[in-house]
Design an enzyme around this catalytic site. Sequence first.
Site, short mmCIF file in Angstrom:
data_model
loop_
_atom_site.label_atom_id
_atom_site.label_comp_id
_atom_site.label_asym_id
_atom_site.label_seq_id
_atom_site.Cartn_x
_atom_site.Cartn_y
_atom_site.Cartn_z
N GLY A 31 0.88 -1.03 0.08
CA GLY A 31 -0.08 0.15 0.02
C GLY A 31 0.70 1.37 -0.02
O GLY A 31 1.98 1.31 -0.62
N GLU A 35 3.31 6.38 -7.86
CA GLU A 35 3.27 6.01 -9.60
C GLU A 35 4.36 4.90 -9.53
O GLU A 35 4.03 4.16 -10.73
CB GLU A 35 4.05 7.49 -9.99
CG GLU A 35 3.82 7.64 -11.45
CD GLU A 35 2.53 7.02 -12.16
OE1 GLU A 35 1.46 7.63 -11.51
OE2 GLU A 35 2.74 6.68 -13.11
N HIS A 37 4.29 2.02 -7.97
CA HIS A 37 3.27 1.04 -7.82
C HIS A 37 2.31 0.94 -9.38
O HIS A 37 2.14 -0.25 -9.99
CB HIS A 37 2.32 0.93 -6.71
CG HIS A 37 3.36 0.91 -5.52
ND1 HIS A 37 3.33 2.06 -4.71
CD2 HIS A 37 3.64 -0.04 -5.00
CE1 HIS A 37 3.93 1.65 -3.54
NE2 HIS A 37 4.26 0.36 -3.70
N ASP A 149 13.70 -2.71 -5.27
CA ASP A 149 14.04 -3.80 -4.30
C ASP A 149 14.56 -4.97 -5.03
O ASP A 149 14.11 -6.05 -5.03
CB ASP A 149 12.97 -4.16 -3.47
CG ASP A 149 12.19 -3.08 -2.82
OD1 ASP A 149 12.74 -2.47 -1.91
OD2 ASP A 149 11.13 -2.73 -3.15
N GLN A 152 15.25 -8.29 -3.29
CA GLN A 152 13.93 -8.90 -2.97
C GLN A 152 13.48 -9.60 -4.40
O GLN A 152 13.06 -10.55 -4.44
CB GLN A 152 12.88 -8.04 -2.63
CG GLN A 152 11.41 -8.56 -2.68
CD GLN A 152 10.64 -7.39 -2.23
OE1 GLN A 152 10.48 -7.19 -0.95
NE2 GLN A 152 9.78 -6.67 -3.11
N SER A 185 7.54 4.46 -0.63
CA SER A 185 6.58 5.09 0.43
C SER A 185 7.19 5.45 1.46
O SER A 185 6.41 6.45 2.16
CB SER A 185 5.55 3.77 0.81
OG SER A 185 5.22 3.12 -0.36
#
Length: 281
Positions: A31, A35, A37, A149, A152, A185
């Site tokens: 969440g 932009e 995402h 990331d 990740q 975020s």
Amino acid sequence: MKLLKTRAELNDELEPFWKCAARISLIPTMGALHEGHMSLARLCGPCDVRVLSIFVNPTQFGPNEDLTRYPRTLENDIELCEHEGIDFVFAPSVDDMYHSDSGITVNPGAMGKVWEGAIRPGHFEGVLTIVAKLLHLVRPDAANFGEKDFQQLTLIRAMCRSLDWPVSIVAGQTLRESDGLAMSSRNRFLKESERAQASVLYKALLTGRDLIRSGERDVEKVKQIMLADVSKSADAQVEYLTGVNSETLVEEAIVPENARLIGAIRLGSVRLIDNMAVYDA
Ligand code: PAF
């Protein structure tokens, strides 16, 4: 756009799509959408059923990390998803997602213990476990993750390869603010003076990339020059800043062909991470 708040609702809604073998794409997020995402959502095919998940996953935060202050902006996120034409937003509760406490998790192996994994022990175990659960719940054909990331992304790809998971992992380029700061975020927590220094990491990566492109092969030298760049910022504290083999994440003495520059700095209470390919793919 439909908001689904439980695994049961998700299952009911997706069942008809599984039955007719529709193509499903998953965009997993925590969440506080921005932009970056939304650009991941746009990587889906035009006919895909797009499921965007919003779940601040507690198991990927360490005891002294920012789980409680992680931004939660569900109303705004829903508006963005509606505007984007996302089909389903899946926003379950922690209890619903972690209904079973068997203690069984995904072990990220050696690649999960370096860089971010060394600074945030247990982080990637939490990430891979929640991603595995989301992949099982949604059963997508493709799942989209940001290159920002990078470790990740590498671990998720490795997990799907190792566990023979028939899902394609799609990578989205890092979106940047006008001064080069990677969108995140957590950027909203930077104080004004910190925000003014925050592009120092991006600039150091650019310096490193240009140095290698102009012929430097000694990783130690590249590191030192990138570190000198960051030290121009009075407040930035480097956690790591180096070049690695982009498949193994190992730092080699000589810059490999597939080198990726990676870095993490701290500015006040905010951690910033970023990375850059040395050569375009
Ligand atoms: O990158 C993120 O936002 C999270 O780590 C992810 C992949 C959604 C898992 O919680």
